[in-house]
Design a protein around this motif. Structure first.
Motif, short mmCIF file in Angstrom:
data_model
loop_
_atom_site.label_atom_id
_atom_site.label_comp_id
_atom_site.label_asym_id
_atom_site.label_seq_id
_atom_site.Cartn_x
_atom_site.Cartn_y
_atom_site.Cartn_z
N GLU A 117 0.82 -1.22 0.00
CA GLU A 117 0.00 0.00 0.00
C GLU A 117 0.85 1.27 0.00
OE1 GLU A 117 -3.61 1.87 2.63
OE2 GLU A 117 -3.03 -0.20 2.98
N LYS A 118 1.94 1.24 0.78
CA LYS A 118 2.81 2.41 0.90
C LYS A 118 3.40 2.80 -0.46
CE LYS A 118 7.04 3.49 3.13
NZ LYS A 118 8.22 2.82 3.64
N LYS A 119 3.77 1.79 -1.20
CA LYS A 119 4.39 2.04 -2.50
C LYS A 119 3.33 2.45 -3.54
CE LYS A 119 8.82 0.97 -4.05
NZ LYS A 119 10.01 0.20 -3.87
N GLN A 120 2.13 1.91 -3.39
CA GLN A 120 1.04 2.33 -4.28
C GLN A 120 0.77 3.82 -4.11
OE1 GLN A 120 -2.35 -0.20 -3.52
NE2 GLN A 120 -1.69 -1.68 -5.06
N ASN A 193 20.07 3.70 -2.53
CA ASN A 193 18.94 3.19 -1.75
C ASN A 193 18.22 2.08 -2.52
OD1 ASN A 193 16.43 2.80 -0.56
ND2 ASN A 193 16.22 4.94 0.03
N PRO A 194 18.26 0.82 -2.00
CA PRO A 194 17.70 -0.29 -2.79
C PRO A 194 16.21 -0.13 -3.08
CG PRO A 194 18.43 -1.02 -0.58
CD PRO A 194 18.79 0.42 -0.72
N GLU A 195 15.50 0.53 -2.20
CA GLU A 195 14.05 0.65 -2.38
C GLU A 195 13.69 1.54 -3.58
OE1 GLU A 195 10.11 1.56 0.17
OE2 GLU A 195 12.01 1.97 1.17
N PHE A 196 14.57 2.47 -3.89
CA PHE A 196 14.24 3.45 -4.93
C PHE A 196 15.25 3.46 -6.08
CE2 PHE A 196 12.17 5.14 -1.10
CZ PHE A 196 10.87 5.21 -1.57
N THR A 197 15.86 2.30 -6.35
CA THR A 197 16.87 2.27 -7.41
C THR A 197 16.41 1.39 -8.57
OG1 THR A 197 18.73 2.84 -5.99
CG2 THR A 197 19.24 1.48 -7.90
N HIS A 198 16.56 1.93 -9.78
CA HIS A 198 16.07 1.24 -10.98
C HIS A 198 16.78 -0.09 -11.18
CE1 HIS A 198 14.83 0.60 -15.09
NE2 HIS A 198 16.08 0.59 -15.49
N ASP A 199 18.12 -0.08 -11.12
CA ASP A 199 18.91 -1.30 -11.36
C ASP A 199 20.04 -1.34 -10.33
OD1 ASP A 199 20.69 -3.26 -12.23
OD2 ASP A 199 20.30 -2.86 -14.36
N LEU A 200 19.80 -2.09 -9.27
CA LEU A 200 20.71 -2.08 -8.12
C LEU A 200 22.08 -2.66 -8.48
CD1 LEU A 200 20.38 -1.03 -5.30
CD2 LEU A 200 19.71 -3.31 -4.55
N ARG A 201 22.09 -3.69 -9.31
CA ARG A 201 23.36 -4.31 -9.70
C ARG A 201 24.22 -3.30 -10.46
NH1 ARG A 201 24.82 -9.95 -11.27
NH2 ARG A 201 22.74 -10.53 -10.61
N GLU A 202 23.58 -2.63 -11.40
CA GLU A 202 24.32 -1.65 -12.19
C GLU A 202 24.77 -0.47 -11.30
OE1 GLU A 202 22.33 0.27 -15.51
OE2 GLU A 202 24.24 0.39 -16.57
#
Ligand SMILES: [Zn+2]
Length: 239
Positions: A117-120, A193-202
């Motif tokens: 819900e928080k992300k929605q 920030n893992p929660e708001f990153t498009h491609d964490l590996r990159e």
């Protein structure tokens, strides 16, 4: 917070934490990196005044990436400062000027029903706010470009958090303006920030690009200033 002669970090307090906007200035020009959230222009002006500067001094703005907390003040600053020129990495420009929806909306909207819900709520807010904050960019930047300002500022393309995220290296003070490529948590340097990153590996591998620079200090937009052997700390994040 004074970094060196002609380099201030403007601290804009937020509900949680603070934003750290870099301001570089000479006698005739001032360059601001990122612009805070929408509606925070007065807080920005206050921080400038506390540093003995005025909003009208700003002649150039560089955007590290198009997230709301970085481009939020851009449209209003362009209105207040009609002569200001704006730079961003070429891949990032369509997101900043609103030609395409924000990357996080593109990432999350197709899976909206599966989100907590928080992300929605976050996606709904983003969709509402973005059309009112996007603004034109005057000049595109590429990896390896050097901005001719106060001894030179290197543009380092660091995709991952977004497609066209950039870090900036101020040669004179050996300072890396990291945007959201790195954060600081309890005094430790951490990655995006893992929660708001498009491609964490990159976002992690891209930090290797920073090894070419003699970095004595990092300014993290959300974390503040990091000076404890930054080169080694960055290296440890890329493994
Ligand atoms: Zn951010």
């Amino acid at each position: 917070m004074k970094i060196s002669e002609g380099f201030e970090v403007l601290v804009i307090p937020q509900e949680h934490g603070a934003y750290h906007l870099s301001l570089l200035f000479t006698e005739t020009e001032a360059l601001l990196v990122d612009t805070g959230n929408p509606g925070q222009e007065d807080a920005l002006e206050k921080a400038l005044n506390e540093a003995g500067l005025s909003l009208e001094r700003i002649t150039k703005i560089v955007i590290t990436h198009h997230d709301r907390d970085h481009i939020g003040g851009l449209r209003e600053l362009r209105r207040r400062l009609p002569k200001v020129k704006v730079w961003a990495q070429v891949d990032e420009i369509p997101f900043i000027d609103g030609s395409v929806p924000a990357l996080k909306i593109q990432d999350l909207d197709p899976v909206f029903d599966t989100l907590p819900e928080k992300k929605q709520l976050f996606v709904t807010q983003m969709k509402k706010i973005f059309p009112s904050i996007t603004a034109p960019v005057d000049f595109g930047l590429k990896d390896g470009d050097v901005l001719d300002f106060d001894g030179g500022i290197d543009v380092i393309h660091t995709p991952g958090h977004t497609l066209g995220h950039i870090c900036l290296y101020h040669r004179k003070s050996k300072t890396l303006i990291a945007g959201d490529a790195m954060n600081i948590q309890e005094g430790k340097l951490i990655g995006a920030n893992p929660e708001f990153t498009h491609d964490l590996r990159e976002a992690a591998t891209t930090l290797k690009r920073l090894s070419h620079y003699d970095i004595q200090r990092i300014v993290s937009y959300h974390g503040g200033i990091f000076e404890d052997h930054p080169d080694q700390a960055i290296l440890s994040l890329t493994h």
